[in-house]
Design a protein around this motif. Structure first.
Motif, PDB file in Angstrom:
ATOM      1  N   LEU A 135     -34.500   0.309  16.093  1.00  0.00           N
ATOM      2  CA  LEU A 135     -33.747  -0.192  14.944  1.00  0.00           C
ATOM      3  C   LEU A 135     -32.353   0.428  14.846  1.00  0.00           C
ATOM      4  N   GLY A 136     -32.043   1.343  15.747  1.00  0.00           N
ATOM      5  CA  GLY A 136     -30.715   1.946  15.765  1.00  0.00           C
ATOM      6  C   GLY A 136     -30.540   3.120  14.838  1.00  0.00           C
ATOM      7  N   PHE A 137     -31.641   3.676  14.326  1.00  0.00           N
ATOM      8  CA  PHE A 137     -31.540   4.818  13.423  1.00  0.00           C
ATOM      9  C   PHE A 137     -31.049   6.055  14.174  1.00  0.00           C
ATOM     10  N   SER A 138     -30.416   6.964  13.440  1.00  0.00           N
ATOM     11  CA  SER A 138     -30.313   8.359  13.845  1.00  0.00           C
ATOM     12  C   SER A 138     -31.407   9.112  13.102  1.00  0.00           C
ATOM     13  N   LEU A 139     -31.775  10.289  13.609  1.00  0.00           N
ATOM     14  CA  LEU A 139     -32.861  10.991  12.944  1.00  0.00           C
ATOM     15  C   LEU A 139     -32.749  12.490  13.107  1.00  0.00           C
ATOM     16  N   ASN A 140     -33.413  13.183  12.186  1.00  0.00           N
ATOM     17  CA  ASN A 140     -33.506  14.633  12.218  1.00  0.00           C
ATOM     18  C   ASN A 140     -34.976  15.018  12.093  1.00  0.00           C
ATOM     19  N   PHE A 141     -35.500  15.740  13.101  1.00  0.00           N
ATOM     20  CA  PHE A 141     -36.876  16.222  13.059  1.00  0.00           C
ATOM     21  C   PHE A 141     -36.955  17.440  12.135  1.00  0.00           C
ATOM     22  N   TYR A 142     -37.779  17.339  11.109  1.00  0.00           N
ATOM     23  CA  TYR A 142     -38.051  18.468  10.232  1.00  0.00           C
ATOM     24  C   TYR A 142     -39.533  18.806  10.384  1.00  0.00           C
ATOM     25  N   MET A 143     -39.890  19.869  11.087  1.00  0.00           N
ATOM     26  CA  MET A 143     -39.010  20.857  11.695  1.00  0.00           C
ATOM     27  C   MET A 143     -39.029  20.703  13.224  1.00  0.00           C
ATOM     28  N   PHE A 144     -37.930  21.094  13.876  1.00  0.00           N
ATOM     29  CA  PHE A 144     -37.986  21.236  15.322  1.00  0.00           C
ATOM     30  C   PHE A 144     -38.755  22.512  15.658  1.00  0.00           C
ATOM     31  N   GLN A 145     -38.424  23.602  14.974  1.00  0.00           N
ATOM     32  CA  GLN A 145     -39.243  24.808  15.010  1.00  0.00           C
ATOM     33  C   GLN A 145     -39.301  25.361  13.605  1.00  0.00           C
ATOM     34  N   ASN A 163     -52.659  21.187   7.073  1.00  0.00           N
ATOM     35  CA  ASN A 163     -52.129  19.833   7.260  1.00  0.00           C
ATOM     36  C   ASN A 163     -51.609  19.674   8.676  1.00  0.00           C
ATOM     37  N   ILE A 164     -52.006  18.613   9.329  1.00  0.00           N
ATOM     38  CA  ILE A 164     -51.382  18.254  10.597  1.00  0.00           C
ATOM     39  C   ILE A 164     -51.102  16.762  10.586  1.00  0.00           C
ATOM     40  N   GLY A 165     -50.067  16.378  11.308  1.00  0.00           N
ATOM     41  CA  GLY A 165     -49.720  14.969  11.387  1.00  0.00           C
ATOM     42  C   GLY A 165     -50.470  14.278  12.509  1.00  0.00           C
ATOM     43  N   ASN A 166     -50.269  12.990  12.596  1.00  0.00           N
ATOM     44  CA  ASN A 166     -50.846  12.184  13.668  1.00  0.00           C
ATOM     45  C   ASN A 166     -49.772  12.028  14.735  1.00  0.00           C
ATOM     46  N   PRO A 167     -49.888  12.742  15.877  1.00  0.00           N
ATOM     47  CA  PRO A 167     -48.821  12.694  16.882  1.00  0.00           C
ATOM     48  C   PRO A 167     -48.591  11.307  17.457  1.00  0.00           C
ATOM     49  N   HIS A 168     -49.630  10.471  17.482  1.00  0.00           N
ATOM     50  CA  HIS A 168     -49.458   9.120  18.004  1.00  0.00           C
ATOM     51  C   HIS A 168     -48.593   8.276  17.074  1.00  0.00           C
ATOM     52  N   MET A 169     -48.796   8.458  15.752  1.00  0.00           N
ATOM     53  CA  MET A 169     -47.966   7.730  14.810  1.00  0.00           C
ATOM     54  C   MET A 169     -46.536   8.259  14.841  1.00  0.00           C
ATOM     55  N   LEU A 170     -46.395   9.577  15.041  1.00  0.00           N
ATOM     56  CA  LEU A 170     -45.056  10.158  15.151  1.00  0.00           C
ATOM     57  C   LEU A 170     -44.301   9.505  16.294  1.00  0.00           C
ATOM     58  N   THR A 171     -44.932   9.418  17.443  1.00  0.00           N
ATOM     59  CA  THR A 171     -44.292   8.803  18.613  1.00  0.00           C
ATOM     60  C   THR A 171     -43.959   7.342  18.347  1.00  0.00           C
ATOM     61  N   LYS A 172     -44.910   6.615  17.751  1.00  0.00           N
ATOM     62  CA  LYS A 172     -44.698   5.197  17.461  1.00  0.00           C
ATOM     63  C   LYS A 172     -43.509   5.014  16.512  1.00  0.00           C
ATOM     64  N   ASP A 173     -43.457   5.819  15.457  1.00  0.00           N
ATOM     65  CA  ASP A 173     -42.387   5.678  14.475  1.00  0.00           C
ATOM     66  C   ASP A 173     -41.025   6.016  15.070  1.00  0.00           C
ATOM     67  N   VAL A 174     -40.967   7.066  15.881  1.00  0.00           N
ATOM     68  CA  VAL A 174     -39.690   7.456  16.478  1.00  0.00           C
ATOM     69  C   VAL A 174     -39.196   6.368  17.424  1.00  0.00           C
ATOM     70  N   HIS A 175     -40.082   5.820  18.227  1.00  0.00           N
ATOM     71  CA  HIS A 175     -39.681   4.723  19.110  1.00  0.00           C
ATOM     72  C   HIS A 175     -39.150   3.548  18.283  1.00  0.00           C
ATOM     73  N   GLU A 176     -39.828   3.268  17.170  1.00  0.00           N
ATOM     74  CA  GLU A 176     -39.400   2.146  16.346  1.00  0.00           C
ATOM     75  C   GLU A 176     -38.049   2.421  15.701  1.00  0.00           C
ATOM     76  N   MET A 177     -37.842   3.664  15.246  1.00  0.00           N
ATOM     77  CA  MET A 177     -36.555   4.015  14.654  1.00  0.00           C
ATOM     78  C   MET A 177     -35.420   3.857  15.666  1.00  0.00           C
ATOM     79  N   PHE A 178     -35.684   4.214  16.911  1.00  0.00           N
ATOM     80  CA  PHE A 178     -34.642   4.060  17.922  1.00  0.00           C
ATOM     81  C   PHE A 178     -34.381   2.592  18.211  1.00  0.00           C
TER      82      PHE A 178
END
Length: 630
Positions: free
Chosen positions: A288-298, A271-286
């Protein structure tokens, strides 16, 4: 967009290093309307998960420095009960599970800490981090207020919380929040349980902000009054945010698990994610004022046998690598996503605040192939092991009188009994998880979750033969209500035709350090042709000073376990997707190193190495389909 108060980054001062001399702080992490505050000033959580037990201790500091250099201000980490209390009343907080050292290093790296002490952590580990000896109690109801469970939790929390409480923010430490259990809304077998866990934490001195964490579909069941509800990205819909508001008003939103991936399981595509969607979603969360936790950073590695399993589509055990397409690779190397988010945080915040000095990359190497191998069959090793157990009926791993009476947690169990007849051998679902069947030393076949019947054809020139079943625990379920049933080995009667077999000799092969480091006979033989398993193979790797990490290529080998200098590296299996096993440089010595492989089926003639991870063919997963941001 809420802004981060840069003055509130954790200081690298003496107060974090010597808790007894701390200056008492007045106000920790709090919810003020729709934002977090720390010491009364606006604060946004930019967190990432690193589980210390999946990273070599020698790599902790550099991984934490990379987190801080990437623009993160908070570390999230889970505490695995099963590793800290492997036997009742025997607690371990040293070496690679020295939680206090890890928390201290996080503080020294300039990171706050969100601690997830459980008692259940999920995290795709065996039994969700709960110790298997709990299952010795036939009435056990895990994650409930059943007295047998709460009694064990209370004893564990007495040890754990007394160690971590002094590292809370108000006492000058880095812990700004503590998670209460994990995703209980999807389990919910006892409506009083979460209140019990909260009381168990608070009564032992936890005073920082408490959080629950659930996916969107189970948010309401998992929350607690006056405890901040956070969300995992799974099952997020517009209604999820409406549920959050109905629970706690206009509170800040913390996406406690935001992931680019999902774990891999044996026999499936990666399984691998779509890095472009990851970037898009994180930008959108910011935005919207969200805080976030990356699972996993490592993500790291499921060293030993700590990986669990899932059952959403049949039994699926987790692979050894927990790379997880995280921002740092399994070995701690930078990814393109890490660099992209580092730049994003650099632009978003004042560059001088974060130390964007990137620590050096990890240097891996491809050692020359090992062509001189030695071998010894399991049957030759058995007489040199500890005294086996005797039982009229089969005993599960958890019931065995080993490990100071706590049963066997991980590895293999060998069951032997004498048979006089032939016919169909039927497991009736009592082999958990995979059993290789032998008559004397002749391989017959496999009984597992998908095959519960084998025909046994006896050698009629012999009056009787020894039936041997080598059962592997491939990982207990890490989630779901079925964890209460997760005994391993032979969990009930095995039948030859319609007659249950009796009078078993049972060997506990936990493949831990004690077994591997036992004084084995000097009768190792040189490999000159392919050798059938189950067999131990031995070879020696010469490393320089300092030793460099590498990956063992398991192509040509079938299925088994690898050990480096007596430490259990993890499982391999030729059904994939994982094709290499990570060998940390810190596990090697300058000079000669011992590599041992327990091969179940058929060994190869050489051991090969590479400097790059090969985790298998990928199955791209469009994470936008999760509906995280609406």
């Amino acid at each position: 967009m809420a802004s981060l108060d840069h003055s509130l980054l954790p200081r690298l001062n003496q107060t974090h290093l010597t808790p007894l001399l701390l200056v008492i702080r007045k106000v920790g992490l709090k919810v003020e309307g729709s934002q977090f505050t720390l010491e009364g000033s606006p604060f946004r959580i930019i967190a990432g998960t690193i589980d210390y037990f999946r990273i070599p201790r020698e790599s902790w500091r550099i991984s934490l420095r990379k987190m801080q250099a990437g623009g993160f201000n908070t570390l999230t980490t889970h505490v695995p009960w099963n590793l800290h209390e492997p036997a009742v009343g025997q607690f371990h907080f040293t070496g690679n599970i020295d939680l206090i050292a890890f928390i201290t290093m996080a503080s020294e790296a300039g990171l706050w800490v969100i601690l997830c002490p459980g008692p259940y952590i999920g995290s795709d580990v065996d039994l969700g981090g709960l110790p298997s000896w709990l299952l010795k109690d036939p009435k056990m109801r895990l994650r409930t207020t059943y007295k047998g469970f709460t009694r064990a939790v209370n004893r564990y929390f007495d040890q754990l919380i007394s160690r971590v409480a002094q590292f809370q923010y108000k006492r000058g430490g880095p812990i700004i929040a503590v998670q209460v259990e994990n995703e209980y809304g999807s389990y919910y077998m006892d409506k009083k349980y979460m209140a019990y866990v909260k009381t168990a934490l608070v009564s032992r001195g936890i005073t920082e902000l408490l959080m629950t964490a659930d996916d969107g579909a189970h948010l309401k069941k998992g929350h607690l009054k006056n405890v901040l509800a956070t969300i995992h990205m799974k099952n997020i819909k517009r209604e999820t945010y409406e549920d959050l508001e109905s629970i706690q008003g206009k509170s800040p939103i913390l996406m406690m698990v935001y992931t680019a991936n999902s774990f891999d399981t044996w026999g499936a595509l990666r399984n691998i994610g779509n890095p472009h969607m990851l970037t898009k979603d994180v930008h959108e969360m910011f935005n919207l004022g969200f805080s976030l936790n990356f699972y996993m950073f490592q993500g790291g590695t499921n060293f030993g046998f700590i990986g669990g399993a899932q059952s959403s589509n049949g039994y699926q055990p987790v692979v050894t690598s927990y790379d997880y397409s995280a921002l740092l690779t399994e070995s701690g190397e930078y990814t393109s996503e890490y660099l992209e988010f580092q730049h994003f945080f650099h632009v978003l915040f004042i560059a001088d605040v974060f130390s964007f000095v990137k620590p050096k990359s990890i240097q891996m190497t491809a050692y020359k192939p090992l062509k001189l191998l030695y071998f010894m069959t399991l049957w030759e090793v058995l007489p040199h092991l500890v005294q086996p157990s005797k039982s009229v009926k089969p005993l599960s791993m958890e019931q065995l009188p080993v490990n100071y009476g706590n049963g066997q947690s991980f590895g293999y169990t060998l069951y032997e009994t004498t048979v006089f007849n032939e016919g169909f051998l039927r497991s009736r679902g009592h082999i958990q998880d995979r059993g290789q069947v032998f008559l004397d030393e002749k391989y017959i076949g496999v009984l597992d979750h998908s095959n519960d019947e084998l025909f046994i054809l006896r050698n009629r020139s012999k009056k009787s033969e020894v039936l041997r079943i080598l059962v592997e625990n491939q990982g207990r379920l890490s989630s779901g209500q079925d964890i209460n049933k997760e005994k391993k080995g032979l969990t009930g009667d095995i039948y030859l035709e319609e007659s249950p077999l009796r009078k078993f000799t049972i060997y506990s092969l936990d493949m831990g350090n004690m077994l591997i480091q036992r004084n084995l006979p000097k009768s190792w033989k040189v490999v000159t042709s392919y050798v059938l398993g189950p067999t131990f193979f031995l070879s020696y790797l010469k490393a320089g000073d300092p030793p460099q990490g590498t990956f063992i290529k398991v192509k040509g080998w079938q299925k088994g376990v690898i050990f480096i200098n007596g430490q259990v590296l993890g499982r391999y299996w030729n059904i994939g997707p994982q094709e290499t096993l990570y060998v940390p440089g810190s596990w090697l010595h300058s000079g000669v190193n011992e590599i041992m492989m327990f091969e179940e089926l058929r060994g190869s003639l050489q051991i090969h190495f590479t400097e790059d991870a090969q985790l298998g063919m990928a199955f791209p997963r469009d994470i936008s389909a999760s509906g995280t941001i609406l």
